[in-house]
Write a protein that holds these residues in place. Structure first.
Motif, PDB file in Angstrom:
ATOM      1  N   TRP A  83       0.344 -22.547 -51.122  1.00  0.00           N
ATOM      2  CA  TRP A  83       1.261 -22.015 -52.135  1.00  0.00           C
ATOM      3  C   TRP A  83       0.696 -22.253 -53.523  1.00  0.00           C
ATOM      4  O   TRP A  83       0.072 -23.281 -53.779  1.00  0.00           O
ATOM      5  N   LEU A  84       0.955 -21.329 -54.449  1.00  0.00           N
ATOM      6  CA  LEU A  84       0.575 -21.508 -55.850  1.00  0.00           C
ATOM      7  C   LEU A  84       1.661 -22.223 -56.638  1.00  0.00           C
ATOM      8  O   LEU A  84       1.387 -22.900 -57.619  1.00  0.00           O
ATOM      9  N   ASN A  85       2.925 -22.071 -56.214  1.00  0.00           N
ATOM     10  CA  ASN A  85       4.067 -22.557 -56.978  1.00  0.00           C
ATOM     11  C   ASN A  85       5.092 -23.153 -56.008  1.00  0.00           C
ATOM     12  O   ASN A  85       5.498 -22.488 -55.054  1.00  0.00           O
ATOM     13  N   THR A  86       5.533 -24.373 -56.273  1.00  0.00           N
ATOM     14  CA  THR A  86       6.486 -25.045 -55.380  1.00  0.00           C
ATOM     15  C   THR A  86       7.835 -24.327 -55.316  1.00  0.00           C
ATOM     16  O   THR A  86       8.511 -24.388 -54.296  1.00  0.00           O
ATOM     17  N   ASP A  87       8.227 -23.662 -56.379  1.00  0.00           N
ATOM     18  CA  ASP A  87       9.515 -22.952 -56.363  1.00  0.00           C
ATOM     19  C   ASP A  87       9.524 -21.813 -55.343  1.00  0.00           C
ATOM     20  O   ASP A  87      10.579 -21.416 -54.872  1.00  0.00           O
ATOM     21  N   ASP A  88       8.347 -21.308 -54.996  1.00  0.00           N
ATOM     22  CA  ASP A  88       8.309 -20.195 -54.056  1.00  0.00           C
ATOM     23  C   ASP A  88       8.729 -20.590 -52.650  1.00  0.00           C
ATOM     24  O   ASP A  88       9.286 -19.781 -51.921  1.00  0.00           O
ATOM     25  N   TRP A  89       8.487 -21.834 -52.223  1.00  0.00           N
ATOM     26  CA  TRP A  89       8.978 -22.187 -50.889  1.00  0.00           C
ATOM     27  C   TRP A  89      10.482 -22.387 -50.903  1.00  0.00           C
ATOM     28  O   TRP A  89      11.142 -22.171 -49.893  1.00  0.00           O
ATOM     29  N   VAL A  90      11.059 -22.736 -52.042  1.00  0.00           N
ATOM     30  CA  VAL A  90      12.519 -22.764 -52.168  1.00  0.00           C
ATOM     31  C   VAL A  90      13.053 -21.329 -52.080  1.00  0.00           C
ATOM     32  O   VAL A  90      14.020 -21.052 -51.365  1.00  0.00           O
ATOM     33  N   ASN A  91      12.404 -20.410 -52.790  1.00  0.00           N
ATOM     34  CA  ASN A  91      12.804 -19.001 -52.720  1.00  0.00           C
ATOM     35  C   ASN A  91      12.633 -18.451 -51.306  1.00  0.00           C
ATOM     36  O   ASN A  91      13.447 -17.646 -50.850  1.00  0.00           O
ATOM     37  N   ALA A  92      11.587 -18.892 -50.608  1.00  0.00           N
ATOM     38  CA  ALA A  92      11.373 -18.455 -49.223  1.00  0.00           C
ATOM     39  C   ALA A  92      12.534 -18.910 -48.342  1.00  0.00           C
ATOM     40  O   ALA A  92      13.046 -18.139 -47.521  1.00  0.00           O
ATOM     41  N   GLU A  93      12.957 -20.161 -48.508  1.00  0.00           N
ATOM     42  CA  GLU A  93      14.088 -20.663 -47.714  1.00  0.00           C
ATOM     43  C   GLU A  93      15.328 -19.838 -47.993  1.00  0.00           C
ATOM     44  O   GLU A  93      16.055 -19.461 -47.083  1.00  0.00           O
ATOM     45  N   GLN A  94      15.583 -19.546 -49.256  1.00  0.00           N
ATOM     46  CA  GLN A  94      16.784 -18.800 -49.626  1.00  0.00           C
ATOM     47  C   GLN A  94      16.756 -17.361 -49.118  1.00  0.00           C
ATOM     48  O   GLN A  94      17.785 -16.813 -48.753  1.00  0.00           O
ATOM     49  N   ALA A  95      15.575 -16.755 -49.091  1.00  0.00           N
ATOM     50  CA  ALA A  95      15.461 -15.347 -48.711  1.00  0.00           C
ATOM     51  C   ALA A  95      15.320 -15.129 -47.207  1.00  0.00           C
ATOM     52  O   ALA A  95      15.535 -14.027 -46.719  1.00  0.00           O
ATOM     53  N   THR A  96      14.951 -16.173 -46.478  1.00  0.00           N
ATOM     54  CA  THR A  96      14.764 -16.048 -45.035  1.00  0.00           C
ATOM     55  C   THR A  96      16.133 -15.998 -44.356  1.00  0.00           C
ATOM     56  O   THR A  96      17.040 -16.724 -44.743  1.00  0.00           O
ATOM     57  N   PRO A  97      16.296 -15.145 -43.340  1.00  0.00           N
ATOM     58  CA  PRO A  97      17.574 -15.087 -42.619  1.00  0.00           C
ATOM     59  C   PRO A  97      18.036 -16.480 -42.192  1.00  0.00           C
ATOM     60  O   PRO A  97      17.228 -17.359 -41.894  1.00  0.00           O
ATOM     61  N   LYS A  98      19.333 -16.660 -42.181  1.00  0.00           N
ATOM     62  CA  LYS A  98      19.940 -17.971 -41.949  1.00  0.00           C
ATOM     63  C   LYS A  98      20.139 -18.282 -40.467  1.00  0.00           C
ATOM     64  O   LYS A  98      21.197 -18.746 -40.051  1.00  0.00           O
ATOM     65  N   TYR A  99      19.115 -18.055 -39.697  1.00  0.00           N
ATOM     66  CA  TYR A  99      19.134 -18.361 -38.269  1.00  0.00           C
ATOM     67  C   TYR A  99      17.848 -19.099 -37.904  1.00  0.00           C
ATOM     68  O   TYR A  99      16.794 -18.796 -38.458  1.00  0.00           O
ATOM     69  N   PRO A 100      17.918 -20.046 -36.959  1.00  0.00           N
ATOM     70  CA  PRO A 100      16.679 -20.676 -36.502  1.00  0.00           C
ATOM     71  C   PRO A 100      15.724 -19.606 -35.967  1.00  0.00           C
ATOM     72  O   PRO A 100      16.158 -18.644 -35.326  1.00  0.00           O
ATOM     73  N   GLY A 101      14.455 -19.787 -36.270  1.00  0.00           N
ATOM     74  CA  GLY A 101      13.478 -18.821 -35.785  1.00  0.00           C
ATOM     75  C   GLY A 101      12.232 -18.799 -36.631  1.00  0.00           C
ATOM     76  O   GLY A 101      12.015 -19.669 -37.480  1.00  0.00           O
ATOM     77  N   ARG A 102      11.431 -17.760 -36.384  1.00  0.00           N
ATOM     78  CA  ARG A 102      10.158 -17.576 -37.082  1.00  0.00           C
ATOM     79  C   ARG A 102      10.188 -16.243 -37.801  1.00  0.00           C
ATOM     80  O   ARG A 102      10.650 -15.245 -37.235  1.00  0.00           O
ATOM     81  N   TYR A 103       9.659 -16.232 -39.026  1.00  0.00           N
ATOM     82  CA  TYR A 103       9.752 -15.058 -39.883  1.00  0.00           C
ATOM     83  C   TYR A 103       8.460 -14.855 -40.673  1.00  0.00           C
ATOM     84  O   TYR A 103       7.758 -15.815 -40.971  1.00  0.00           O
ATOM     85  N   VAL A 104       8.209 -13.611 -41.031  1.00  0.00           N
ATOM     86  CA  VAL A 104       7.188 -13.288 -42.017  1.00  0.00           C
ATOM     87  C   VAL A 104       7.906 -12.526 -43.110  1.00  0.00           C
ATOM     88  O   VAL A 104       8.601 -11.537 -42.845  1.00  0.00           O
ATOM     89  N   ILE A 105       7.784 -13.021 -44.337  1.00  0.00           N
ATOM     90  CA  ILE A 105       8.442 -12.380 -45.475  1.00  0.00           C
ATOM     91  C   ILE A 105       7.398 -11.968 -46.499  1.00  0.00           C
ATOM     92  O   ILE A 105       6.351 -12.595 -46.613  1.00  0.00           O
ATOM     93  N   ASP A 106       7.698 -10.907 -47.230  1.00  0.00           N
ATOM     94  CA  ASP A 106       6.789 -10.400 -48.263  1.00  0.00           C
ATOM     95  C   ASP A 106       7.459 -10.531 -49.616  1.00  0.00           C
ATOM     96  O   ASP A 106       8.518  -9.948 -49.855  1.00  0.00           O
ATOM     97  N   PHE A 107       6.837 -11.298 -50.493  1.00  0.00           N
ATOM     98  CA  PHE A 107       7.363 -11.510 -51.846  1.00  0.00           C
ATOM     99  C   PHE A 107       7.063 -10.335 -52.775  1.00  0.00           C
ATOM    100  O   PHE A 107       7.629 -10.247 -53.846  1.00  0.00           O
ATOM    101  N   LYS A 108       6.131  -9.474 -52.402  1.00  0.00           N
ATOM    102  CA  LYS A 108       5.717  -8.315 -53.202  1.00  0.00           C
ATOM    103  C   LYS A 108       5.090  -8.725 -54.541  1.00  0.00           C
ATOM    104  O   LYS A 108       5.112  -7.981 -55.506  1.00  0.00           O
ATOM    105  N   ARG A 109       4.527  -9.936 -54.551  1.00  0.00           N
ATOM    106  CA  ARG A 109       3.772 -10.469 -55.683  1.00  0.00           C
ATOM    107  C   ARG A 109       2.962 -11.638 -55.158  1.00  0.00           C
ATOM    108  O   ARG A 109       3.292 -12.209 -54.108  1.00  0.00           O
ATOM    109  N   PRO A 110       1.886 -12.016 -55.827  1.00  0.00           N
ATOM    110  CA  PRO A 110       1.061 -13.128 -55.338  1.00  0.00           C
ATOM    111  C   PRO A 110       1.829 -14.450 -55.292  1.00  0.00           C
ATOM    112  O   PRO A 110       2.508 -14.808 -56.253  1.00  0.00           O
TER     113      PRO A 110
END
Length: 150
Positions: A83-110
């Motif tokens: 990761w380049l920025n620690t806030d992005d893994w917080v944003n990843a948690e918030q944006a990922t569906p709220k169910y246990p599992g595995r996901y691939v998400i696209d931030f649409k920016r580096p």
């Protein structure tokens, strides 16, 4: 599939869920949900929250040196995202569906870079792999290549 999260800042680009493998769709977990885990609820909005993000910071955080990442690549014999920025893994948690599992998400920016076993580095990676535990915490989350498949 696009997931809009009203908790993200208004100027934040829409994060898209590219792939998902939900392991338990009968319970909702993570930030904004009732805490079902043991002990105190994680500090979801704090990137330094050990309970929520410890593995991520220790193994994929921006403070790791290239030598540390190359060592991890060598020991695992597979590429490693940083990761380049620690806030992005917080944003990843918030944006990922709220169910246990595995996901691939696209931030649409580096959001990070990927270190390869052959010594090359891919910069400006926009996607992340996220694995959510049964209690909602993140088991792992790191930048991945566009070709990553669950």
């Amino acid at each position: 599939m696009t997931d809009y999260n009203p908790n993200l800042p208004e100027n934040y680009p829409l994060i898209e869920v590219i792939q998902q493998e939900i392991t338990s769709s009968n319970i909702k977990v993570g930030s904004g949900c009732t805490w079902t885990g043991s002990g105190a609820e994680p500090q979801w909005n704090n990137s330094k929250s050990t309970k929520a993000y410890d593995h991520i910071e220790r193994h994929h955080g921006p403070r790791l040196t290239p030598e540390q990442l190359r060592g991890r690549v060598a020991s695992k014999n597979k590429y490693q995202g940083q990761w380049l920025n620690t806030d992005d893994w917080v944003n990843a948690e918030q944006a990922t569906p709220k169910y246990p599992g595995r996901y691939v998400i696209d931030f649409k920016r580096p959001i990070g870079r990927v270190y390869h076993p052959d010594g090359t580095i891919t910069e400006n990676v926009t996607r992340a792999f996220v694995q959510r535990n049964k209690d909602g915490t993140l088991n792992s989350a790191y930048p991945v290549l566009d070709s990553f498949v669950l």
